[in-house]
Design a protein around this motif. Structure first.
Motif, PDB file in Angstrom:
ATOM      1  N   MET A   1       0.907  -1.201   0.046  1.00 21.58           N
ATOM      2  CA  MET A   1      -0.001  -0.063  -0.008  1.00 21.58           C
ATOM      3  C   MET A   1       0.897   1.235  -0.022  1.00 21.58           C
ATOM      4  N   LYS A   2       0.544   2.122  -1.008  1.00 23.16           N
ATOM      5  CA  LYS A   2       1.435   3.367  -1.012  1.00 23.16           C
ATOM      6  C   LYS A   2       0.914   4.080   0.189  1.00 23.16           C
ATOM      7  N   LEU A   3       1.902   4.792   0.693  1.00 19.25           N
ATOM      8  CA  LEU A   3       1.702   5.879   1.956  1.00 19.25           C
ATOM      9  C   LEU A   3       0.964   7.047   1.463  1.00 19.25           C
ATOM     10  N   ASN A   4       0.153   7.662   2.435  1.00 21.38           N
ATOM     11  CA  ASN A   4      -0.758   8.725   2.207  1.00 21.38           C
ATOM     12  C   ASN A   4      -0.004  10.056   2.395  1.00 21.38           C
ATOM     13  N   ASN A   5       1.305   9.897   3.067  1.00 18.07           N
ATOM     14  CA  ASN A   5       2.148  11.145   3.271  1.00 18.07           C
ATOM     15  C   ASN A   5       1.278  12.247   3.832  1.00 18.07           C
ATOM     16  N   GLY A   6       0.727  12.106   5.163  1.00 23.36           N
ATOM     17  CA  GLY A   6       0.214  13.120   5.705  1.00 23.36           C
ATOM     18  C   GLY A   6      -1.127  13.665   5.543  1.00 23.36           C
ATOM     19  N   ILE A   7      -1.764  12.764   4.327  1.00 24.73           N
ATOM     20  CA  ILE A   7      -3.226  13.119   4.166  1.00 24.73           C
ATOM     21  C   ILE A   7      -4.069  12.474   5.540  1.00 24.73           C
ATOM     22  N   ARG A   8      -4.702  13.252   6.084  1.00 25.95           N
ATOM     23  CA  ARG A   8      -5.781  12.718   7.116  1.00 25.95           C
ATOM     24  C   ARG A   8      -7.085  12.528   6.776  1.00 25.95           C
ATOM     25  N   LEU A   9      -7.597  11.259   6.885  1.00 25.71           N
ATOM     26  CA  LEU A   9      -8.841  10.938   6.434  1.00 25.71           C
ATOM     27  C   LEU A   9      -9.495  10.374   7.688  1.00 25.71           C
ATOM     28  N   THR A  10     -10.655  11.339   7.860  1.00 27.25           N
ATOM     29  CA  THR A  10     -11.517  11.048   9.140  1.00 27.25           C
ATOM     30  C   THR A  10     -12.813  10.523   8.530  1.00 27.25           C
ATOM     31  N   TRP A  11     -13.209   9.496   9.149  1.00 25.19           N
ATOM     32  CA  TRP A  11     -14.598   8.902   8.968  1.00 25.19           C
ATOM     33  C   TRP A  11     -15.756   9.385   9.925  1.00 25.19           C
ATOM     34  N   LEU A  12     -16.561  10.249   9.211  1.00 21.91           N
ATOM     35  CA  LEU A  12     -17.642  10.871  10.025  1.00 21.91           C
ATOM     36  C   LEU A  12     -18.890   9.971  10.074  1.00 21.91           C
ATOM     37  N   GLY A  13     -18.828   8.692   9.658  1.00 20.06           N
ATOM     38  CA  GLY A  13     -19.966   7.872   9.542  1.00 20.06           C
ATOM     39  C   GLY A  13     -20.506   8.006   8.195  1.00 20.06           C
ATOM     40  N   HIS A  14     -21.351   6.766   7.882  1.00 21.64           N
ATOM     41  CA  HIS A  14     -21.859   6.505   6.747  1.00 21.64           C
ATOM     42  C   HIS A  14     -20.908   6.792   5.451  1.00 21.64           C
ATOM     43  N   SER A  15     -21.202   7.690   4.761  1.00 23.35           N
ATOM     44  CA  SER A  15     -20.240   8.034   3.713  1.00 23.35           C
ATOM     45  C   SER A  15     -19.615   9.424   3.735  1.00 23.35           C
ATOM     46  N   THR A  16     -19.847   9.858   4.786  1.00 25.91           N
ATOM     47  CA  THR A  16     -19.194  11.088   4.969  1.00 25.91           C
ATOM     48  C   THR A  16     -17.770  11.102   5.593  1.00 25.91           C
ATOM     49  N   PHE A  17     -16.831  11.960   4.803  1.00 25.67           N
ATOM     50  CA  PHE A  17     -15.305  11.928   5.199  1.00 25.67           C
ATOM     51  C   PHE A  17     -14.946  13.462   5.264  1.00 25.67           C
ATOM     52  N   LYS A  18     -14.095  13.568   6.434  1.00 24.39           N
ATOM     53  CA  LYS A  18     -13.130  14.857   6.347  1.00 24.39           C
ATOM     54  C   LYS A  18     -11.826  14.655   6.044  1.00 24.39           C
ATOM     55  N   ILE A  19     -11.125  15.231   4.982  1.00 27.15           N
ATOM     56  CA  ILE A  19     -10.030  15.154   4.471  1.00 27.15           C
ATOM     57  C   ILE A  19      -9.235  16.169   4.584  1.00 27.15           C
ATOM     58  N   GLU A  20      -7.922  16.226   5.417  1.00 28.69           N
ATOM     59  CA  GLU A  20      -6.978  17.412   5.697  1.00 28.69           C
ATOM     60  C   GLU A  20      -5.893  17.009   4.917  1.00 28.69           C
ATOM     61  N   ALA A  21      -5.578  17.981   3.731  1.00 26.19           N
ATOM     62  CA  ALA A  21      -4.446  17.727   2.918  1.00 26.19           C
ATOM     63  C   ALA A  21      -4.095  19.069   2.102  1.00 26.19           C
ATOM     64  N   ASP A  22      -2.731  19.391   2.071  1.00 26.17           N
ATOM     65  CA  ASP A  22      -2.289  20.138   1.064  1.00 26.17           C
ATOM     66  C   ASP A  22      -2.961  21.768   1.724  1.00 26.17           C
ATOM     67  N   ARG A  23      -2.868  21.823   2.985  1.00 29.51           N
ATOM     68  CA  ARG A  23      -3.648  23.061   3.581  1.00 29.51           C
ATOM     69  C   ARG A  23      -4.883  23.350   3.434  1.00 29.51           C
ATOM     70  N   GLN A  24      -5.568  22.349   3.126  1.00 24.75           N
ATOM     71  CA  GLN A  24      -6.931  22.508   2.719  1.00 24.75           C
ATOM     72  C   GLN A  24      -7.891  21.466   3.505  1.00 24.75           C
ATOM     73  N   THR A  25      -8.834  21.728   3.779  1.00 17.79           N
ATOM     74  CA  THR A  25     -10.048  20.683   4.591  1.00 17.79           C
ATOM     75  C   THR A  25     -11.183  20.594   3.339  1.00 17.79           C
ATOM     76  N   LEU A  26     -11.276  19.403   3.060  1.00 19.34           N
ATOM     77  CA  LEU A  26     -12.337  18.891   2.255  1.00 19.34           C
ATOM     78  C   LEU A  26     -13.456  18.094   2.963  1.00 19.34           C
ATOM     79  N   LEU A  27     -14.516  18.121   2.760  1.00 22.47           N
ATOM     80  CA  LEU A  27     -15.875  17.270   2.987  1.00 22.47           C
ATOM     81  C   LEU A  27     -16.494  16.617   2.186  1.00 22.47           C
ATOM     82  N   ILE A  28     -16.568  15.388   2.193  1.00 21.88           N
ATOM     83  CA  ILE A  28     -17.428  14.550   1.090  1.00 21.88           C
ATOM     84  C   ILE A  28     -18.596  14.059   1.778  1.00 21.88           C
TER      85      ILE A  28
END
Length: 229
Positions: A1-28
Motif C-alpha cells: 500500500m502506498k503511504l498517504n504522506n500526511g493526508i488525514r482521512l477522518t470517517w464521520l460515519g456513513h459516507s461522510t469524510f473529512k480530509i485534511e491535506a495540502d493546507r485544505q480541508t475537504l468534506l465529502i
C-alpha cells in the motif's frame, strides 16, 4: 500500500469524510447534524475549503447548504445539484458531469460514474470521485453504487491508491459485490463505508475481509471518528 504522506482521512460515519491535506480541508457528502453515528464533537468545523457531493439523497447532502453558507467553500457536484444549491443561496459552486476534472487549490477531483438514484435528477444523477492530492496520492470515493463493469476503467485510467467502497447492502452493494469491485479496480487498499448506520445496512468489514482473502488487497476499517493518517 502506498503511504498517504500526511493526508488525514477522518470517517464521520456513513459516507461522510473529512480530509485534511495540502493546507485544505475537504468534506465529502456533508451529512453530520442528523447522522446518528457521527460524534457530536465532529459535527462542526473550524474551516471548510471544498465540499464534494456524490448525489442528492438526504443522507449525503442535508448539511450542504448550512455548511456552505457558514464556511463559503467551493462546492463541487453534478450540474443539476449545483443549480439547486445556487437557488438556496450557496455561492462558489462548480457544476460538472462525469468524466470531468476540476482543480481546487492543490486538489484535483474527477467525477466518475456510479449506479444509484438521486433526488435531483430523473436519471442516474449519482457520481463517484477520484481525488488526487498534491503528493500524487489518489482516493476513489465510489458514492452509493452497486458493482459495475466500468470500475475496471476507473482502475486502469486513474489507478487509485485507496478505494472507499460501500458495503452495507440493501441500498448499495454489499460485501460480495464490493469484493468483486476491488478486483475490477485492482486497487491496493479498500476502506468500507455506508454500513452500520441503520439496521438495514448489514454488511460488515469482517465479511469483506473473508471475501477478499485471496486477493492482493488490504481492507482498512475505521471506527466512526477515527482518522487514517
Amino acid at each position: 500500500m502506498k503511504l498517504n504522506n500526511g493526508i488525514r482521512l477522518t470517517w464521520l460515519g456513513h459516507s461522510t469524510f473529512k480530509i485534511e491535506a495540502d493546507r485544505q480541508t475537504l468534506l465529502i457528502d456533508p451529512w453530520v447534524t442528523n447522522n446518528p453515528v457521527c460524534p457530536d464533537a465532529l459535527k462542526t468545523f473550524d474551516t471548510l475549503d471544498v465540499i464534494l457531493i456524490t448525489h442528492g439523497h438526504a443522507d449525503h447532502i442535508s448539511d450542504a447548504v448550512p455548511l456552505a453558507k457558514e464556511h463559503t467553500p467551493t462546492v463541487v457536484s453534478i450540474v443539476e445539484i449545483a443549480g439547486w444549491l445556487g437557488k438556496q443561496g450557496v455561492e462558489n459552486t462548480i457544476g460538472m458531469n462525469k468524466g470531468g476534472t476540476v482543480t481546487v487549490g492543490d486538489v484535483k477531483a474527477t467525477m466518475v460514474s456510479a449506479n444509484h438514484s438521486s433526488s435531483f435528477t430523473e436519471e442516474n444523477g449519482t457520481t463517484g470521485y477520484v481525488i488526487e492530492f498534491g503528493n500524487g496520492y489518489k482516493i476513489y470515493h465510489a458514492g452509493d453504487t452497486n458493482v459495475f463493469g466500468d470500475m475496471r476503467i476507473i482502475g486502469e485510467i486513474y489507478q487509485p491508491d485507496l478505494a472507499l467502497l460501500p458495503i452495507g447492502d440493501h441500498f448499495t452493494m454489499g460485501p460480495r459485490e464490493a469484493a468483486y469491485a476491488a478486483q475490477l479496480l485492482n486497487v491496493p487498499a479498500i476502506l468500507p463505508i455506508h454500513y452500520g448506520t441503520f439496521p438495514l445496512l448489514t454488511g460488515t468489514p469482517e465479511e469483506l475481509r473473508k471475501l477478499t482473502a485471496s486477493q492482493n488487497v488490504e481492507v482498512i476499517s475505521l471506527e466512526v471518528g477515527e482518522t487514517l493518517d
